[in-house]
Every structure is written in structure tokens, then in C-alpha cells.
Design a protein around this motif. Structure first.
Motif, PDB file in Angstrom:
ATOM      1  N   ASN A 108     -37.308  -8.999  -7.731  1.00 22.88           N
ATOM      2  CA  ASN A 108     -38.441  -8.529  -6.936  1.00 22.88           C
ATOM      3  C   ASN A 108     -38.126  -8.697  -5.456  1.00 22.88           C
ATOM      4  O   ASN A 108     -37.950  -9.817  -4.970  1.00 22.88           O
ATOM      5  CB  ASN A 108     -39.696  -9.326  -7.298  1.00 22.88           C
ATOM      6  CG  ASN A 108     -40.952  -8.734  -6.687  1.00 22.88           C
ATOM      7  OD1 ASN A 108     -40.929  -8.158  -5.603  1.00 22.88           O
ATOM      8  ND2 ASN A 108     -42.071  -8.879  -7.376  1.00 22.88           N
ATOM      9  N   PRO A 109     -38.056  -7.582  -4.678  1.00 21.63           N
ATOM     10  CA  PRO A 109     -37.662  -7.683  -3.271  1.00 21.63           C
ATOM     11  C   PRO A 109     -38.684  -8.422  -2.402  1.00 21.63           C
ATOM     12  O   PRO A 109     -38.367  -8.811  -1.276  1.00 21.63           O
ATOM     13  CB  PRO A 109     -37.539  -6.213  -2.838  1.00 21.63           C
ATOM     14  CG  PRO A 109     -38.429  -5.466  -3.774  1.00 21.63           C
ATOM     15  CD  PRO A 109     -38.333  -6.198  -5.083  1.00 21.63           C
ATOM     16  N   ARG A 110     -39.894  -8.622  -2.928  1.00 21.91           N
ATOM     17  CA  ARG A 110     -40.935  -9.297  -2.152  1.00 21.91           C
ATOM     18  C   ARG A 110     -41.037 -10.787  -2.457  1.00 21.91           C
ATOM     19  O   ARG A 110     -41.893 -11.477  -1.903  1.00 21.91           O
ATOM     20  CB  ARG A 110     -42.296  -8.633  -2.414  1.00 21.91           C
ATOM     21  CG  ARG A 110     -42.331  -7.167  -2.003  1.00 21.91           C
ATOM     22  CD  ARG A 110     -43.707  -6.559  -2.223  1.00 21.91           C
ATOM     23  NE  ARG A 110     -43.754  -5.163  -1.814  1.00 21.91           N
ATOM     24  CZ  ARG A 110     -44.846  -4.403  -1.858  1.00 21.91           C
ATOM     25  NH1 ARG A 110     -45.978  -4.907  -2.325  1.00 21.91           N
ATOM     26  NH2 ARG A 110     -44.802  -3.157  -1.454  1.00 21.91           N
ATOM     27  N   MET A 111     -40.178 -11.267  -3.340  1.00 19.56           N
ATOM     28  CA  MET A 111     -40.212 -12.678  -3.710  1.00 19.56           C
ATOM     29  C   MET A 111     -38.987 -13.403  -3.165  1.00 19.56           C
ATOM     30  O   MET A 111     -37.892 -12.847  -3.135  1.00 19.56           O
ATOM     31  CB  MET A 111     -40.257 -12.832  -5.236  1.00 19.56           C
ATOM     32  CG  MET A 111     -41.536 -12.316  -5.870  1.00 19.56           C
ATOM     33  SD  MET A 111     -41.497 -12.384  -7.696  1.00 19.56           S
ATOM     34  CE  MET A 111     -41.424 -14.163  -7.977  1.00 19.56           C
ATOM     35  N   ARG A 112     -39.188 -14.643  -2.742  1.00 20.80           N
ATOM     36  CA  ARG A 112     -38.072 -15.480  -2.316  1.00 20.80           C
ATOM     37  C   ARG A 112     -37.291 -15.945  -3.543  1.00 20.80           C
ATOM     38  O   ARG A 112     -37.816 -15.966  -4.658  1.00 20.80           O
ATOM     39  CB  ARG A 112     -38.588 -16.681  -1.522  1.00 20.80           C
ATOM     40  CG  ARG A 112     -39.312 -16.300  -0.229  1.00 20.80           C
ATOM     41  CD  ARG A 112     -39.781 -17.546   0.511  1.00 20.80           C
ATOM     42  NE  ARG A 112     -40.606 -17.205   1.654  1.00 20.80           N
ATOM     43  CZ  ARG A 112     -40.133 -16.935   2.869  1.00 20.80           C
ATOM     44  NH1 ARG A 112     -38.817 -16.999   3.086  1.00 20.80           N
ATOM     45  NH2 ARG A 112     -40.932 -16.630   3.854  1.00 20.80           N
ATOM     46  N   SER A 151     -35.093 -20.080   0.165  1.00 27.43           N
ATOM     47  CA  SER A 151     -36.137 -19.398   0.938  1.00 27.43           C
ATOM     48  C   SER A 151     -35.767 -17.969   1.311  1.00 27.43           C
ATOM     49  O   SER A 151     -36.545 -17.273   1.964  1.00 27.43           O
ATOM     50  CB  SER A 151     -36.432 -20.190   2.215  1.00 27.43           C
ATOM     51  OG  SER A 151     -35.266 -20.280   3.029  1.00 27.43           O
ATOM     52  N   TYR A 153     -34.763 -13.850   0.758  1.00 29.61           N
ATOM     53  CA  TYR A 153     -35.177 -12.708  -0.058  1.00 29.61           C
ATOM     54  C   TYR A 153     -33.936 -11.997  -0.607  1.00 29.61           C
ATOM     55  O   TYR A 153     -32.833 -12.140  -0.052  1.00 29.61           O
ATOM     56  CB  TYR A 153     -36.006 -11.730   0.784  1.00 29.61           C
ATOM     57  CG  TYR A 153     -37.370 -12.249   1.144  1.00 29.61           C
ATOM     58  CD1 TYR A 153     -38.448 -12.080   0.270  1.00 29.61           C
ATOM     59  CD2 TYR A 153     -37.597 -12.905   2.357  1.00 29.61           C
ATOM     60  CE1 TYR A 153     -39.724 -12.555   0.597  1.00 29.61           C
ATOM     61  CE2 TYR A 153     -38.858 -13.386   2.690  1.00 29.61           C
ATOM     62  CZ  TYR A 153     -39.914 -13.210   1.798  1.00 29.61           C
ATOM     63  OH  TYR A 153     -41.161 -13.687   2.121  1.00 29.61           O
ATOM     64  N   HIS A 155     -32.667  -9.056  -0.366  1.00 27.67           N
ATOM     65  CA  HIS A 155     -31.872  -8.220   0.536  1.00 27.67           C
ATOM     66  C   HIS A 155     -30.995  -9.042   1.474  1.00 27.67           C
ATOM     67  O   HIS A 155     -30.084  -8.507   2.116  1.00 27.67           O
ATOM     68  CB  HIS A 155     -32.793  -7.301   1.353  1.00 27.67           C
ATOM     69  CG  HIS A 155     -33.587  -8.004   2.416  1.00 27.67           C
ATOM     70  ND1 HIS A 155     -34.828  -8.555   2.161  1.00 27.67           N
ATOM     71  CD2 HIS A 155     -33.312  -8.268   3.721  1.00 27.67           C
ATOM     72  CE1 HIS A 155     -35.298  -9.117   3.263  1.00 27.67           C
ATOM     73  NE2 HIS A 155     -34.393  -8.963   4.217  1.00 27.67           N
ATOM     74  N   GLU A 156     -31.246 -10.335   1.557  1.00 32.54           N
ATOM     75  CA  GLU A 156     -30.453 -11.205   2.424  1.00 32.54           C
ATOM     76  C   GLU A 156     -29.201 -11.740   1.723  1.00 32.54           C
ATOM     77  O   GLU A 156     -28.385 -12.408   2.346  1.00 32.54           O
ATOM     78  CB  GLU A 156     -31.314 -12.368   2.917  1.00 32.54           C
ATOM     79  CG  GLU A 156     -32.515 -11.930   3.762  1.00 32.54           C
ATOM     80  CD  GLU A 156     -33.360 -13.103   4.214  1.00 32.54           C
ATOM     81  OE1 GLU A 156     -33.185 -13.554   5.366  1.00 32.54           O
ATOM     82  OE2 GLU A 156     -34.197 -13.574   3.408  1.00 32.54           O
ATOM     83  N   ARG A 162     -26.673 -12.091  -5.327  1.00 33.20           N
ATOM     84  CA  ARG A 162     -27.894 -11.688  -6.047  1.00 33.20           C
ATOM     85  C   ARG A 162     -27.717 -11.890  -7.544  1.00 33.20           C
ATOM     86  O   ARG A 162     -28.640 -12.320  -8.239  1.00 33.20           O
ATOM     87  CB  ARG A 162     -28.239 -10.223  -5.739  1.00 33.20           C
ATOM     88  CG  ARG A 162     -28.872 -10.002  -4.381  1.00 33.20           C
ATOM     89  CD  ARG A 162     -29.507  -8.634  -4.268  1.00 33.20           C
ATOM     90  NE  ARG A 162     -28.536  -7.561  -4.247  1.00 33.20           N
ATOM     91  CZ  ARG A 162     -28.014  -7.037  -3.143  1.00 33.20           C
ATOM     92  NH1 ARG A 162     -28.359  -7.518  -1.961  1.00 33.20           N
ATOM     93  NH2 ARG A 162     -27.145  -6.055  -3.203  1.00 33.20           N
TER      94      ARG A 162
END
Length: 321
Positions: A108-112, A151, A153, A155-156, A162
Motif C-alpha cells: 500500500n503506497p499510503r502506508m509506512r 517510517s 513509504y 516509493h522511498e 520493497r
């Protein structure tokens, strides 16, 4: 010999094909998985290989209960899922986890990262906030990531990082079995070996059982104890890894092996190419499903489906070794 922890018996999944705008009707069935049988021993790895569309990922979805069975059975620790009570079914659901092909789309791209890893623990219940935080730190270390990355995301992270987060998530509820669906195919070659080595280390450390799915026989060669080869919804050959590579018996498996690149330019490789196209799973050939593309085919191949021979299991009418 190790105990069988997971087995499938005549596993079958047909998808209906519908037609008609007004009167919706079923005009046929896509035979995605058709009578597949295999078993995986505790602490070992079963590699499932074959071309895209042969039914490998559908088997993974059936085992993860993401699709209902059309027929056949799944056995966990000797008991079919149909025989399990609610508590046993709950144990099964958390005992089998998955790592998917594309680590970006599966996170999920919105979750840390900390929330992604601890999400299965939240679903399972019974874990305090401190439990989750400690478990996340532990698993980040296990998969080779820094604690500070909790902490971040998705995309980082890089693609390989990943996938490490995805592995940590699968480990969070102490599973017995992990399904690895093309775990390195979306990664650069430089990262593929790293992830495969990591998976091997984790398996040894935690005593895990793996089902690794791939279209690439080179990927599963060194990590698998047993390998099964699928073609058009059927399992056509199954054997211990060393035996499969040294004593290949099915013509389709031989064609797959001949397509694996050899890094030594001095080694001559005879390319074996299957003619024609893969038939449609909506209307598969009678008899041996591989016969329209096989150079060894005889009349019996088009009329009678071959049965598995004992030992090095192969579904072919002829001894091709």
C-alpha cells in the motif's frame, strides 16, 4: 523423511466464460487448473514452473483461499480444509502467507513500512502496540533493512528493498508456509540473487516451508528440493530437483531447460523448440495436452491422457530419458 505439511489432491479450478447482453449464459469454462496433485514436506521447498497462463498463480490463489475450488482438496497437516473447524481454519489462514511478484503494487503506497509489516498482526489480533513495534524492528533486521526504514513509504525504497519489506510482512505472524509467486522476476538481475539468498537464510533460520512459483527453471534450481512442471493446467513432470535437471523425461520440460541461458560460451546447447502455439485453456486438446506441439507424438497421444509413472513422476506415454 520429513512429514508432509501441505498437499493438494486433484486440485481443479474452472472459470466460467459468459456470453450474451440480455440472457447471460455460460458458453464454456477456462480450465485453469485441472486435476493437479502434489505434496510439500515440512521445511522443504517445492518449485512450480511453467509458461505464463499454465495455472501456477491460480494454484497460489486457491491455497490462499482467494478463489474457491471447483473440485479436489487441500490438506494441511493431514486434514482437508473441508474437515476443519473454525479454529483450525483460522490457524491455516495465518500459517500460509505470500510474497507476490511486484513489490510495488503489492504494498500500500499510503502506508509506512512499519504499518505494512504489522498489518497481518493487527488482523490476527492478540498483539499489543509494543509487541508490534518490537516485531517490526526484529523483522527489518532479519531482512537486512535498517530500523529507521520503518517510517519510510514504499516509493522511498528500491525494488529489492520493497521485496524485503514484503518478505518481512509475510513473516510477521510466524507462518508455517510462504508462497513465493515470481518473487524476483520484477527485480534487476543484480538483486535477484540477493533475494534468493535471503529467502534461503530465512527458511533455515525459521524452519519454513516454501512453494516458489516461477516461469524460469534457473530461478528455482538451487532453492528447490522438488520441482513440478505445469503445462496448460496440468502437472506434467515432478521430481527431486537434482533428478529433474539431470534426468529430464517430459518433452515440454526438456524444451524449458534448453531455453535456460548457459553463461559458458564453450558449452554447446541444443535448442529444443516446441512448434505452434499454446492451445486455449477454454478448449484444451484431448489426450496429452502437449501433443499438438510435441515432436514425439503418436496416435495414442491424441486419444488417451497419460498417467503419472511412479518414482520420477512424468505424464508421458513414452520413456524419453
Amino acid at each position: 523423511m520429513s512429514d508432509v505439511v501441505l498437499a493438494v489432491n486433484k486440485l481443479t479450478k474452472y472459470f466460467p466464460v459468459r456470453a450474451g447482453l440480455v440472457f447471460d449464459r455460460t458458453k464454456g469454462y477456462v480450465k485453469a487448473v485441472d486435476g493437479v496433485t502434489f505434496e510439500i514436506n515440512d521445511g522443504q521447498t517445492f518449485g512450480l514452473v511453467g509458461e505464463s497462463g499454465c495455472g501456477k498463480t491460480t494454484i497460489a490463489k486457491l491455497l490462499l483461499l482467494l478463489e474457491p475450488l471447483t473440485d479436489g482438496s487441500i490438506l494441511f497437516k493431514g486434514k482437508t480444509l473441508a474437515e476443519m473447524n473454525n479454529e483450525e481454519m483460522r490457524e491455516y489462514k495465518f500459517s500460509i502467507q505470500a510474497v507476490f511478484q511486484d513489490p510495488y503494487s503489492s504494498l500500500n503506497p499510503r502506508m509506512r513500512a512499519c504499518d505494512i509489516i504489522s498489518e497481518p498482526m493487527t488482523t490476527a489480533g492478540g498483539f499489543t502496540k509494543v509487541d508490534k513495534e518490537d516485531r517490526v524492528k526484529e523483522l527489518l533486521e532479519v531482512v537486512g533493512l535498517l530500523p529507521e526504514s520503518a517510517s519510510m513509504y514504499p516509493h522511498e525504497f528500491s525494488g529489492g528493498q520493497r521485496q524485503r519489506v514484503a518478505v518481512a510482512r509475510a513473516l510477521s505472524v510466524n507462518p508455517k508456509i510462504i508462497i513465493l509467486d515470481e518473487p524476483v522476476s520484477a527485480l534487476d538481475v543484480s538483486f535477484q540473487a540477493q533475494i534468493l539468498n535471503l529467502l534461503g537464510d530465512i527458511q533455515e533460520r525459521f524452519g519454513l516451508t516454501y512453494l516458489i512459483i516461477s516461469h524460469d527453471l534457473a530461478v528455482v534450481e538451487n532453492i528447490s528440493d522438488t520441482i513440478g512442471v505445469m503445462y496448460l493446467g496440468k502437472l506434467v513432470e515432478s521430481a527431486p530437483a537434482a533428478s529433474l535437471y539431470s534426468e529430464v523425461q517430459h518433452p515440454y520440460t526438456r524444451a524449458l531447460l534448453s531455453a535456460v541461458p548457459i553463461p559458458d560460451p564453450d558449452v554447446e546447447v541444443t535448442q529444443e523448440v516446441l512448434g505452434g502455439e499454446v492451445p486455449s485453456p477454454l478448449n484444451p486438446p484431448k489426450g496429452c495436452r502437449c501433443h499438438p506441439r510435441c515432436s514425439l507424438k503418436q496416435v495414442i497421444c491424441a486419444e488417451q491422457e497419460p498417467e503419472f509413472r511412479a518414482g520420477h513422476r512424468v505424464a508421458c506415454h513414452f520413456d524419453t530419458n
